[in-house]
Each structure stands twice: as C-alpha cells, then as structure tokens.
Design a protein around this motif. Structure first.
Motif, PDB file in Angstrom:
ATOM      1  N   ARG A  73       0.422  -1.582   0.155  1.00 28.34           N
ATOM      2  CA  ARG A  73      -0.138  -0.247  -0.227  1.00 28.34           C
ATOM      3  C   ARG A  73       1.013   1.319  -0.055  1.00 28.34           C
ATOM      4  NH1 ARG A  73      -3.470  -1.566   4.218  1.00 28.34           N
ATOM      5  NH2 ARG A  73      -1.795  -0.083   5.621  1.00 28.34           N
ATOM      6  N   LEU A  74       2.317   1.440   0.784  1.00 29.17           N
ATOM      7  CA  LEU A  74       3.156   2.438   1.087  1.00 29.17           C
ATOM      8  C   LEU A  74       3.541   2.302  -0.626  1.00 29.17           C
ATOM      9  CD1 LEU A  74       4.588   4.674   2.140  1.00 29.17           C
ATOM     10  CD2 LEU A  74       6.285   2.733   3.513  1.00 29.17           C
ATOM     11  N   LEU A  75       4.019   1.225  -1.741  1.00 27.96           N
ATOM     12  CA  LEU A  75       4.525   1.722  -2.338  1.00 27.96           C
ATOM     13  C   LEU A  75       3.603   1.993  -4.060  1.00 27.96           C
ATOM     14  CD1 LEU A  75       7.357   1.008  -4.557  1.00 27.96           C
ATOM     15  CD2 LEU A  75       6.689  -0.757  -4.268  1.00 27.96           C
ATOM     16  N   ASN A  76       2.414   1.925  -3.135  1.00 28.58           N
ATOM     17  CA  ASN A  76       1.088   2.167  -4.524  1.00 28.58           C
ATOM     18  C   ASN A  76       1.014   2.852  -4.015  1.00 28.58           C
ATOM     19  OD1 ASN A  76      -1.068   1.687  -5.880  1.00 28.58           O
ATOM     20  ND2 ASN A  76      -1.912   2.235  -4.162  1.00 28.58           N
ATOM     21  N   GLY A  77       1.215   3.304  -3.185  1.00 25.70           N
ATOM     22  CA  GLY A  77       0.961   5.878  -2.879  1.00 25.70           C
ATOM     23  C   GLY A  77       1.775   6.351  -3.316  1.00 25.70           C
ATOM     24  N   LEU A  78       2.564   5.656  -3.222  1.00 29.38           N
ATOM     25  CA  LEU A  78       3.926   6.654  -3.431  1.00 29.38           C
ATOM     26  C   LEU A  78       3.905   7.080  -5.021  1.00 29.38           C
ATOM     27  CD1 LEU A  78       6.270   5.595   0.209  1.00 29.38           C
ATOM     28  CD2 LEU A  78       5.475   7.930  -0.964  1.00 29.38           C
ATOM     29  N   LEU A  79       3.991   5.991  -6.008  1.00 32.31           N
ATOM     30  CA  LEU A  79       4.506   5.054  -7.266  1.00 32.31           C
ATOM     31  C   LEU A  79       2.838   6.318  -7.780  1.00 32.31           C
ATOM     32  CD1 LEU A  79       5.270   1.537  -7.759  1.00 32.31           C
ATOM     33  CD2 LEU A  79       6.522   3.806  -7.909  1.00 32.31           C
ATOM     34  N   ALA A  80       1.912   6.463  -7.007  1.00 33.18           N
ATOM     35  CA  ALA A  80       0.475   7.295  -8.002  1.00 33.18           C
ATOM     36  C   ALA A  80       1.029   8.371  -6.909  1.00 33.18           C
ATOM     37  CB  ALA A  80      -0.798   5.924  -7.233  1.00 33.18           C
ATOM     38  N   GLU A  81       2.202   9.285  -7.920  1.00 27.80           N
ATOM     39  CA  GLU A  81       1.833  10.485  -7.646  1.00 27.80           C
ATOM     40  C   GLU A  81       2.001  10.791  -5.927  1.00 27.80           C
ATOM     41  OE1 GLU A  81      -0.360  12.143 -10.624  1.00 27.80           O
ATOM     42  OE2 GLU A  81       0.684  11.753 -12.275  1.00 27.80           O
ATOM     43  N   GLY A  82       1.506   9.770  -5.048  1.00 22.33           N
ATOM     44  CA  GLY A  82       1.513  10.533  -3.907  1.00 22.33           C
ATOM     45  C   GLY A  82       0.172  10.651  -3.640  1.00 22.33           C
ATOM     46  N   PRO A  83       0.191  10.292  -2.494  1.00 18.63           N
ATOM     47  CA  PRO A  83      -1.253  10.502  -1.621  1.00 18.63           C
ATOM     48  C   PRO A  83      -1.106  12.027  -1.424  1.00 18.63           C
ATOM     49  CG  PRO A  83      -0.024   9.594  -0.171  1.00 18.63           C
ATOM     50  CD  PRO A  83       1.514   9.628  -1.573  1.00 18.63           C
ATOM     51  N   LEU A  84      -2.287  13.066  -1.572  1.00 22.47           N
ATOM     52  CA  LEU A  84      -2.849  13.867  -1.962  1.00 22.47           C
ATOM     53  C   LEU A  84      -3.504  14.240  -0.950  1.00 22.47           C
ATOM     54  CD1 LEU A  84      -3.857  14.685  -5.722  1.00 22.47           C
ATOM     55  CD2 LEU A  84      -1.355  15.006  -4.608  1.00 22.47           C
ATOM     56  N   GLY A  85      -3.802  13.322   0.035  1.00 25.66           N
ATOM     57  CA  GLY A  85      -4.469  13.792   1.333  1.00 25.66           C
ATOM     58  C   GLY A  85      -4.841  12.491   2.208  1.00 25.66           C
ATOM     59  N   PRO A  86      -5.303  12.314   3.020  1.00 24.07           N
ATOM     60  CA  PRO A  86      -5.990  11.332   4.421  1.00 24.07           C
ATOM     61  C   PRO A  86      -6.390  10.331   3.696  1.00 24.07           C
ATOM     62  CG  PRO A  86      -7.457  13.484   4.710  1.00 24.07           C
ATOM     63  CD  PRO A  86      -6.073  13.711   3.195  1.00 24.07           C
ATOM     64  N   GLY A  87      -6.272   9.070   3.806  1.00 24.24           N
ATOM     65  CA  GLY A  87      -6.813   8.229   3.829  1.00 24.24           C
ATOM     66  C   GLY A  87      -6.659   7.031   2.579  1.00 24.24           C
ATOM     67  N   MET A  88      -7.579   6.295   1.713  1.00 24.18           N
ATOM     68  CA  MET A  88      -6.944   5.127   1.396  1.00 24.18           C
ATOM     69  C   MET A  88      -6.739   6.055  -0.301  1.00 24.18           C
ATOM     70  SD  MET A  88      -8.550   1.555   1.897  1.00 24.18           S
ATOM     71  CE  MET A  88      -8.275   0.970   3.520  1.00 24.18           C
ATOM     72  N   ILE A  89      -5.513   5.454  -0.964  1.00 19.61           N
ATOM     73  CA  ILE A  89      -5.353   6.127  -1.915  1.00 19.61           C
ATOM     74  C   ILE A  89      -6.808   6.072  -2.869  1.00 19.61           C
ATOM     75  CG2 ILE A  89      -4.184   6.067  -4.247  1.00 19.61           C
ATOM     76  CD1 ILE A  89      -3.439   7.355  -2.683  1.00 19.61           C
ATOM     77  N   GLU A  90      -7.317   6.625  -4.086  1.00 16.46           N
ATOM     78  CA  GLU A  90      -8.918   6.410  -4.551  1.00 16.46           C
ATOM     79  C   GLU A  90      -8.081   5.629  -6.162  1.00 16.46           C
ATOM     80  OE1 GLU A  90     -11.724   5.970  -3.317  1.00 16.46           O
ATOM     81  OE2 GLU A  90     -11.019   7.173  -1.710  1.00 16.46           O
ATOM     82  N   ASP A  91      -8.490   4.413  -5.748  1.00 22.09           N
ATOM     83  CA  ASP A  91      -8.174   3.580  -7.498  1.00 22.09           C
ATOM     84  C   ASP A  91      -8.734   1.637  -6.870  1.00 22.09           C
ATOM     85  OD1 ASP A  91      -6.001   1.958  -5.321  1.00 22.09           O
ATOM     86  OD2 ASP A  91      -4.269   2.751  -6.193  1.00 22.09           O
ATOM     87  N   GLY A  92      -8.066   0.855  -8.162  1.00 24.76           N
ATOM     88  CA  GLY A  92      -9.036  -0.347  -7.919  1.00 24.76           C
ATOM     89  C   GLY A  92      -8.500  -1.147  -6.717  1.00 24.76           C
ATOM     90  N   ALA A  93      -6.995  -0.272  -5.973  1.00 26.11           N
ATOM     91  CA  ALA A  93      -6.291  -1.432  -4.619  1.00 26.11           C
ATOM     92  C   ALA A  93      -7.427  -0.995  -3.389  1.00 26.11           C
ATOM     93  CB  ALA A  93      -5.195  -0.987  -5.100  1.00 26.11           C
ATOM     94  N   VAL A  94      -8.656  -0.455  -3.190  1.00 32.09           N
ATOM     95  CA  VAL A  94      -8.938  -0.275  -2.378  1.00 32.09           C
ATOM     96  C   VAL A  94      -9.909  -1.678  -1.729  1.00 32.09           C
ATOM     97  CG1 VAL A  94     -11.053   1.043  -1.538  1.00 32.09           C
ATOM     98  CG2 VAL A  94      -9.481   2.352  -2.914  1.00 32.09           C
ATOM     99  N   ASN A  95     -10.373  -1.965  -3.032  1.00 31.45           N
ATOM    100  CA  ASN A  95     -11.117  -3.312  -2.785  1.00 31.45           C
ATOM    101  C   ASN A  95     -10.315  -4.481  -2.365  1.00 31.45           C
ATOM    102  OD1 ASN A  95     -13.911  -2.337  -3.749  1.00 31.45           O
ATOM    103  ND2 ASN A  95     -13.960  -2.917  -5.344  1.00 31.45           N
ATOM    104  N   ILE A  96      -8.958  -4.477  -2.611  1.00 36.14           N
ATOM    105  CA  ILE A  96      -8.040  -5.738  -3.280  1.00 36.14           C
ATOM    106  C   ILE A  96      -7.671  -4.894  -1.738  1.00 36.14           C
ATOM    107  CG2 ILE A  96      -6.278  -6.025  -3.142  1.00 36.14           C
ATOM    108  CD1 ILE A  96      -6.468  -5.474  -6.312  1.00 36.14           C
ATOM    109  N   HIS A  97      -7.932  -4.073  -0.534  1.00 32.21           N
ATOM    110  CA  HIS A  97      -7.079  -4.273   0.657  1.00 32.21           C
ATOM    111  C   HIS A  97      -8.242  -4.833   1.511  1.00 32.21           C
ATOM    112  CE1 HIS A  97      -3.548  -2.354  -0.979  1.00 32.21           C
ATOM    113  NE2 HIS A  97      -3.979  -0.943  -1.291  1.00 32.21           N
TER     114      HIS A  97
END
Length: 408
Positions: free
Chosen positions: A164-188
């Motif tokens: 999740r950390l790697l995914n967030g950093l590669l997705a141009e970094g998290p822009l705010g609190p919470g999960m990164i809003e991408d298709g991986a949320v359901n997997i998490h």
C-alpha cells in the motif's frame, strides 16, 4: 464493486468478535488477552468507520482519527499476544505507535507534506504487525498449531502495508488522508476481511489450545515446587525401562535431612520456602532430558537418562553440594539443609520401577545410617536386586578419605 459492502462486512465481523471476546473475558482466567483482543477489534471498527466517513470529518480529524484508532487497535493486539505469552507490557508501549503518528501527522498537516503522514502510518502499522507475528512465533507458542495461522495473518498485513505504501508513492503520492482512490481499495478491504476472519477464529483457538497445554502441564507438576510429580516420574521411569531403550541411566532417590526440625523451628511457611529454594537450585543445574520430581513431602526423585556412571556420580555430587551450600532468609547464617540419598546406575534390564526403588532405598538407608549428607550408589551386577553388591558413597564430610569411599 463499491467499497461500502466490504467496509460493512469488515465492521460487522470485527464487532461480533469484539463482543465475543469481551463476553469470554468475564468468565475466563486469565482474561487480559481476551479484553485486549476485544479492545483491539473495537478500535479497528472505529478506524474503518472513520475511513468510510472521511467526507464528514474536518481535515485535521481526517488525518488523525482513522490511523490513531487503527494503530492503537494493533497496539492492543501486541498487548494481547504478549499477555498470552505471560509477559507484561506497559500501556505506554501499546499506545506509542499511535502517539508517534500524531506527532508526524501534525507536522505533515502544518507543512502540507501529506506523503509524510501516509508513509508514517504504513511504516508504523507494518512494524506493529511484524512485532505481533514475531511474538506468536516465539518459543512460548512452540507446539501450538494455532500460532502458525496468526503468524501468517499478521505477516500478510505487514506485507500489504508495504504494498500500500509503494502503491501510494508511485501513484504520484497521496494528496490527502485516507486510502488512495484506485482499484486497489477493494483488494485492501478483501485482505482485511480475510485477516479479521482468520485472526478472530485462531485467537480463540490459540487461547484454548494454550489452556489445554497448561492444564496438561499442571497435571504433571507439583503445585508448590514446580517439579514433576510422582505420576509423571513413574511414567518416565517406566518408559526408560522399555526394551527399546537399552541405554544406561541414573536413578536417585533422596530426601532432606531432619526436615521436620525446619518446620518445628521456623514454621511451615519457612519449610515451604526451603523446599522451593532447594528445587529451584537443583532444576537450574539439570539437563533438559532429566526428570526431577517431588515424590511426597521432602522426598524427591531424579531420573538421569542416557548418562554414564561417572557423569551420573558427578551430577549427584553437584546436587548434594548445591543443597548443602544454600542459604535461607528465615534462618541464621551458617544454617544448612542437607540431603541423603540412594542411587542406581545401569540399563535396568529385567527390573521394574518397584525393584529400582528398593535398590535406591537401600542406598538411602545406608546414607542415613552412615552420617547423612551423602548419596550412596548401589551397584547392580545381576538382573534382580541384590543389595550386597558394591556401594559407593558420595559425601561432603571433611575427614580424609570420606569424599568418595566404597564398601562391600
């Protein structure tokens, strides 16, 4: 698929386990780990509820609340694991990861360096999961089948936090609190649901499995001294005499000299204290394979499997000296408790436990009748007891020639 059903499923299952663990804690003893599991699950419910309603929270609350609750919850998971291991953990340690995150998140909020808070939450969470997995993998849980699924479950969460950390950093970094809003949320959330189901079931399993093991161990132990009891001693002696063994062993039967005088002079509490101290000293100087047992009162037995004659004599002498040199808080300086015993060494061919006890008892009475504070080795040249064989006495008397003497 929207995340809402998975959020709901996680929260429902966590709530059911939290209520179940809390209910069990009212009747179970010890109950610390049950209550810690209940608190951990309740805090996790709160964390998921906060994540699901981020839009309703103020910005600072959105940064702080979900991760504080989650890290505090897994801090209590660590507390439960260590409690089950019978190790104490200060609540300051339990809440430390959440406290560290608060400091980092506030700095991240003030500097608008949102990636810093995201990194901190995942790193702290992964570290907690690894610590919990390591605890369940420690020697205290060795032999408990239920520990393995828990190691896997917490290890999986630690790995998932890293992804999740790697995914967030590669997705141009998290822009705010919470999960990164991408298709991986359901997997998490699916991984989280699997963790909740597996951990909840095996929390119960490992607790009851450990209880069963402890009850079995208690049935083999003397409650005062912690040594094995007569039943376990006889079981091991009978196993040693099985034809398949065929290895030499030592058997020592000894008691504490004039122990009634200790009770009469200092009281029975002091007598119990002396028994415990003597047993602790002896247990710390034996091999893992040896069986040291309290046979009754101040009477003890020691089974030394797979040992040569000279080594058996050396162990017996070491024990005699250990007891002789003990000091006791309830007694004046110079006060001594000594032991007298009988010892057999051989392979026990054709002998029963009763035969062996007759042999070592003969040595015990010889030790008593020749001055005490000694252990007499009774030689065995035939397959049936013959107490006229060689006797070797080990004692601590200071007269020349008495340290090791033989008689026929």
């Amino acid at each position: 698929m929207t995340p809402l059903p998975l959020f709901s499923a996680n929260m429902l299952l966590l709530s059911v386990f939290a209520i179940s663990f809390l209910a069990i804690s009212f009747s179970a003893r010890p109950n610390t780990h049950w209550r810690s599991w209940a608190v951990a699950n309740a805090l996790s419910v709160g964390a998921l509820a906060a994540v699901a309603s981020l839009s309703e929270l103020t910005l600072i609350a959105a940064y702080l609340l979900p991760n504080i609750l989650l890290l505090a919850g897994f801090g209590f998971h660590l507390h439960a694991a260590r409690s089950l291991k019978q190790e104490s953990t200060q609540y300051s340690v339990v809440l430390a990861p959440a406290g560290i995150y608060v400091l980092v998140a506030i700095v991240a909020y003030l500097l608008e360096a949102y990636a810093l808070a995201y990194i901190a939450s995942n790193v702290l969470f992964a570290a907690l999961c690894v610590a919990i997995a390591v605890t369940y993998g420690s020697a205290s849980f060795r032999g408990l089948v239920s520990s393995f699924p828990l190691i896997v479950a917490f290890g999986l969460l630690a790995l998932e936090a890293g992804v999740r950390l790697l995914n967030g950093l590669l997705a141009e970094g998290p822009l705010g609190p919470g999960m990164i809003e991408d298709g991986a949320v359901n997997i998490h959330l699916m991984i989280s649901l699997m963790f909740v189901a597996i951990s909840g079931a095996f929390f119960m399993a490992i607790s009851f499995e450990q209880l069963a093991r402890d009850n079995h161990e208690d049935a083999r132990r003397d409650p005062l001294t912690g040594t094995f009891n007569r039943r376990e001693f006889l079981r091991r002696l009978e196993a040693q005499l099985q034809p398949a063994e065929g290895t030499s062993f030592g058997l020592v039967h000894f008691d504490l000299d004039h122990f009634k005088q200790v009770n009469d002079r200092f009281g029975h509490v002091a007598g119990d204290e002396a028994l415990v101290k003597v047993c602790q000293a002896i247990r710390h100087h034996l091999r893992r394979s040896d069986c040291f047992a309290r046979l009754g009162g101040e009477e003890f037995g020691l089974l030394l499997p797979n040992v040569g004659r000279e080594d058996a004599l050396m162990i017996a002498e070491r024990i005699r000296k250990l007891v002789e040199n003990q000091s006791y808080d309830f007694a004046p300086e110079g006060f001594q408790i000594t032991i007298s015993g009988g010892m057999y060494h051989g392979i026990g061919e054709g002998l029963t436990p009763t035969d062996l006890f007759k042999i070592v008892d003969a040595g015990l009475y010889t030790s008593k009748n020749t001055g005490r504070n000694r252990i007499t080795l009774v030689g065995q040249e035939t397959e049936t007891p013959n107490f006229s064989n060689e006797l070797v006495q080990i004692d601590g008397l200071s007269q020349p020639g008495n340290e090791l003497q033989s008689a026929v």
